[in-house]
Design an enzyme around this catalytic site. Structure first.
Site, PDB file in Angstrom:
ATOM      1  N   GLY A 217      25.823 -67.611 -38.724  1.00 52.55           N
ATOM      2  CA  GLY A 217      25.444 -66.223 -39.008  1.00 52.55           C
ATOM      3  C   GLY A 217      24.780 -66.115 -40.354  1.00 52.55           C
TER       4      GLY A 217
ATOM      5  N   ARG B 186      43.077 -61.943 -43.262  1.00 51.65           N
ATOM      6  CA  ARG B 186      41.647 -61.615 -43.155  1.00 51.65           C
ATOM      7  C   ARG B 186      41.490 -60.114 -43.103  1.00 51.65           C
ATOM      8  NH1 ARG B 186      40.656 -64.103 -37.615  1.00 51.65           N
ATOM      9  NH2 ARG B 186      42.834 -63.513 -37.543  1.00 51.65           N
TER      10      ARG B 186
ATOM     11  N   CYS C 201      36.798 -63.064 -50.920  1.00 56.14           N
ATOM     12  CA  CYS C 201      37.511 -64.324 -51.184  1.00 56.14           C
ATOM     13  C   CYS C 201      36.631 -65.569 -51.244  1.00 56.14           C
ATOM     14  CB  CYS C 201      38.588 -64.532 -50.130  1.00 56.14           C
ATOM     15  SG  CYS C 201      39.898 -63.319 -50.229  1.00 56.14           S
TER      16      CYS C 201
ATOM     17  N   THR D  58      45.584 -64.779 -55.643  1.00 62.31           N
ATOM     18  CA  THR D  58      45.003 -66.126 -55.569  1.00 62.31           C
ATOM     19  C   THR D  58      44.719 -66.618 -56.983  1.00 62.31           C
ATOM     20  OG1 THR D  58      44.047 -65.576 -53.458  1.00 62.31           O
ATOM     21  CG2 THR D  58      43.077 -67.452 -54.607  1.00 62.31           C
TER      22      THR D  58
ATOM     23  N   GLU E 195      48.635 -65.582 -49.766  1.00 60.64           N
ATOM     24  CA  GLU E 195      48.390 -64.847 -48.513  1.00 60.64           C
ATOM     25  C   GLU E 195      47.153 -65.425 -47.835  1.00 60.64           C
ATOM     26  OE1 GLU E 195      45.608 -62.856 -48.043  1.00 60.64           O
ATOM     27  OE2 GLU E 195      44.804 -63.180 -50.058  1.00 60.64           O
TER      28      GLU E 195
HETATM   29  C1  UDX Z   1      39.237 -64.831 -45.902  1.00 56.08           C
HETATM   30  C2  UDX Z   1      40.225 -65.840 -45.292  1.00 56.08           C
HETATM   31  O1  UDX Z   1      39.931 -66.024 -43.898  1.00 56.08           O
HETATM   32  C3  UDX Z   1      41.641 -65.377 -45.500  1.00 56.08           C
HETATM   33  O2  UDX Z   1      42.554 -66.355 -44.972  1.00 56.08           O
HETATM   34  C4  UDX Z   1      41.822 -65.225 -47.021  1.00 56.08           C
HETATM   35  O3  UDX Z   1      43.085 -65.045 -47.417  1.00 56.08           O
HETATM   36  C5  UDX Z   1      40.884 -64.147 -47.536  1.00 56.08           C
HETATM   37  O4  UDX Z   1      39.562 -64.584 -47.261  1.00 56.08           O
HETATM   38  P1  UDX Z   1      38.121 -62.533 -45.203  1.00 56.08           P
HETATM   39  O5  UDX Z   1      37.299 -62.691 -46.443  1.00 56.08           O
HETATM   40  O6  UDX Z   1      38.752 -61.216 -44.942  1.00 56.08           O
HETATM   41  O7  UDX Z   1      39.294 -63.617 -45.165  1.00 56.08           O
HETATM   42  O8  UDX Z   1      37.171 -62.812 -43.949  1.00 56.08           O
HETATM   43  P2  UDX Z   1      36.874 -64.020 -42.945  1.00 56.08           P
HETATM   44  O9  UDX Z   1      37.120 -63.545 -41.577  1.00 56.08           O
HETATM   45  O10 UDX Z   1      37.505 -65.257 -43.350  1.00 56.08           O
HETATM   46  O11 UDX Z   1      35.280 -64.139 -43.132  1.00 56.08           O
HETATM   47  C6  UDX Z   1      34.682 -64.489 -44.380  1.00 56.08           C
HETATM   48  C7  UDX Z   1      33.184 -64.612 -44.219  1.00 56.08           C
HETATM   49  O12 UDX Z   1      32.837 -65.687 -43.376  1.00 56.08           O
HETATM   50  C8  UDX Z   1      32.527 -63.376 -43.588  1.00 56.08           C
HETATM   51  O13 UDX Z   1      31.301 -63.127 -44.217  1.00 56.08           O
HETATM   52  C9  UDX Z   1      32.325 -63.785 -42.140  1.00 56.08           C
HETATM   53  O14 UDX Z   1      31.287 -63.087 -41.504  1.00 56.08           O
HETATM   54  C10 UDX Z   1      31.997 -65.256 -42.313  1.00 56.08           C
HETATM   55  N1  UDX Z   1      32.266 -66.066 -41.111  1.00 56.08           N
HETATM   56  C11 UDX Z   1      33.532 -66.247 -40.674  1.00 56.08           C
HETATM   57  C12 UDX Z   1      31.205 -66.676 -40.436  1.00 56.08           C
HETATM   58  O15 UDX Z   1      30.025 -66.516 -40.821  1.00 56.08           O
HETATM   59  N2  UDX Z   1      31.466 -67.460 -39.364  1.00 56.08           N
HETATM   60  C13 UDX Z   1      32.736 -67.683 -38.913  1.00 56.08           C
HETATM   61  O16 UDX Z   1      32.890 -68.419 -37.923  1.00 56.08           O
HETATM   62  C14 UDX Z   1      33.797 -67.040 -39.580  1.00 56.08           C
END
Ligand code: UDX
Length: 432
Positions: A256, A154, A263, A122, A151
């Site tokens: 939450g 998640r 990321c 990124t 990419e």
């Molecule tokens: C993220 C992006 O989704 C992904 O496309 C990117 O390339 C990398 O970063 P990731 O960090 O693995 O992925 O997790 P993700 O599922 O997106 O959650 C990120 C944060 O948001 C977490 O702390 C999660 O708990 C929080 N979250 C996510 C919420 O609080 N509520 C939601 O509805 C979704």
């Protein structure tokens, strides 16, 4: 096709093994000798569901290999993916691009025929232009093409996200590489994934804008949750009610703790910082960052009030400490703010996480890892469900705790409030 992934972290390893499973010859390169030796023995550097099986299968059938030899790996490959980290620079909000540029310099030394150099890390807009400049100092432009292919994986869902992406984004300024990449991704496109081609800079920005938008969506619902708490409304109803509008969409509307991970916190800061370089004020994203930063303080105030300001010597059990479920990753997890604060206030913390004990808490006073959910809950005054692991979704609190005054603070709203209240325990959720 012969592919080389440089950087065998989350992105490089998951993408590499998935490409090999689609029938390509892939070599994953890393300068970390231990990591490469372990991978050859089938030992994974990260916890990711489904990864180990896929690595073992493709390593055995010789479509996947691991190496520390960048020179040989680049020379024998048609496509080279840069998958190294771009962390936040110390004492600034900028992305640290030193690893990307140093890999670019290395690749330039070993280009022996036409290669596509793809940036999957990124990176801020115009980084591809810089990589092209670096390589063209050593190699004629007709022997390489620099492409951006961000990419969207998640953690915890990375393999699924690779195989069934909503879209594949390819940012390229030339026809030849667009055609080759369409061919590389054709097994996924034929299963229904959208294939979007843009110029290189647009692809770079799509990645940052996506993460910033998702972080905004989460922060928005978290703030609405704050209002719900004051007005006797359940935020879950609001998420469903607004999510049914197709213009809004129901995903990433789970209230939450503060968002964390490798990321969102890093990328929101980096896009603001890039924009300011171009004298553009991204005020919405700036306020998202601010709101997310103070979210842990709000939650701690709520813990104080739930415990009637009597935290000293109380036993608090944390269920889950990683930034989300199905990962062992602690980066920017809100538990890193919550647990030290509560331990400083004199609480005795017991925590259980399905991904094991965490080094981050070793030095903290009164913070201990429990070997099971039961052990963590036993003798506790307050249970905080911090992460939404499936393991926690059907806990029998009555069986695990003799304390009739047990309080449950469900920071992920995984339980219907009445289910817990009917057991005679006090229940608090987020935005309800
Ligand atoms: C993220 C992006 O989704 C992904 O496309 C990117 O390339 C990398 O970063 P990731 O960090 O693995 O992925 O997790 P993700 O599922 O997106 O959650 C990120 C944060 O948001 C977490 O702390 C999660 O708990 C929080 N979250 C996510 C919420 O609080 N509520 C939601 O509805 C979704």
């Amino acid at each position: 096709m012969k592919l080389c992934m440089i950087g065998t972290g989350y992105v490089g390893l998951v993408s590499g093994v998935c490409f090999s499973d689609l029938g390509n010859d892939v070599v994953c390169v890393d300068k970390d000798v231990d990591k490469i030796n372990n991978l050859k023995k089938g030992i994974m550097p990260i916890y990711e569901p489904g990864l180990e099986e896929l690595v073992l299968k493709n390593y055995k059938n010789k479509r996947l290999n691991f190496s520390t030899n960048l020179r040989e790996s680049v020379r024998k490959s048609d496509i080279i993916f840069i998958c190294v980290g771009t962390p936040t620079k110390k004492k600034s909000n900028n992305a640290d691009l030193s690893q990307v540029y140093s890999v670019g310099k290395e690749i330039a030394k070993y280009i022996n025929r036409f290669k596509i150099v793809i940036n999957k890390s990124t990176v801020p807009v115009t980084t591809g232009d810089e990589i092209e400049k670096i390589i063209s100092k050593k190699v004629d432009k007709k022997y390489f093409s620099v492409v951006s292919n961000p990419e969207f994986l998640r953690e915890g869902e990375a393999i699924r996200d690779f195989i069934y992406p909503d879209r594949i984004v390819v940012g390229s300024n030339d026809k030849k590489s667009k055609k080759i990449l369409k061919n590389l991704y054709s097994p996924l496109v034929s299963k229904g994934s959208k294939f979007l081609v843009t110029n290189r800079r647009a692809a770079e920005l799509i990645k940052y804008a996506s993460n910033a938008f998702l972080a905004t969506k989460i922060t928005f619902i978290n703030e609405i949750a704050n209002l719900c708490e004051k007005t006797g409304i359940d935020v879950e109803d609001i998420s469903i009610g607004i999510g049914l509008d197709k213009r809004i969409g129901s995903r990433f509307l789970r209230a939450g703790p503060a968002y964390g991970g490798s990321c969102f916190p890093k990328d929101t800061k980096a896009i603001v910082s890039t924009a300011s370089k171009y004298k553009t004020n991204l005020s919405v994203i700036k306020s998202v960052i601010k709101s997310n930063n103070i979210r842990s303080d709000l939650l701690l105030k709520r813990v104080d009030s739930i415990m009637k300001n009597r935290i000293k010597n109380k036993t608090i059990s944390f269920l889950g400490v990683t930034f989300k479920a199905n990962t062992d990753d602690m980066r920017d997890s809100s538990s890193l703010k919550l647990i030290p604060y509560l331990s400083k206030k004199g609480a005795k913390i017991k925590y259980y996480d399905p991904s094991g004990a965490k080094k981050e808490f070793i030095k903290l006073k009164n913070v201990k890892f429990s070997n099971s959910i039961q052990e963590s809950i036993k003798d506790s005054h307050l249970v905080i469900i911090h992460t939404e692991w499936n393991d926690f979704k059907s806990i029998n609190f009555k069986k695990f705790s003799k304390n009739k005054k047990l309080i449950i603070f469900d920071m992920r709203n995984i339980f219907p409030p009445n289910k817990i209240k009917n057991l005679g325990f006090k229940y608090f959720g987020i935005g309800r």
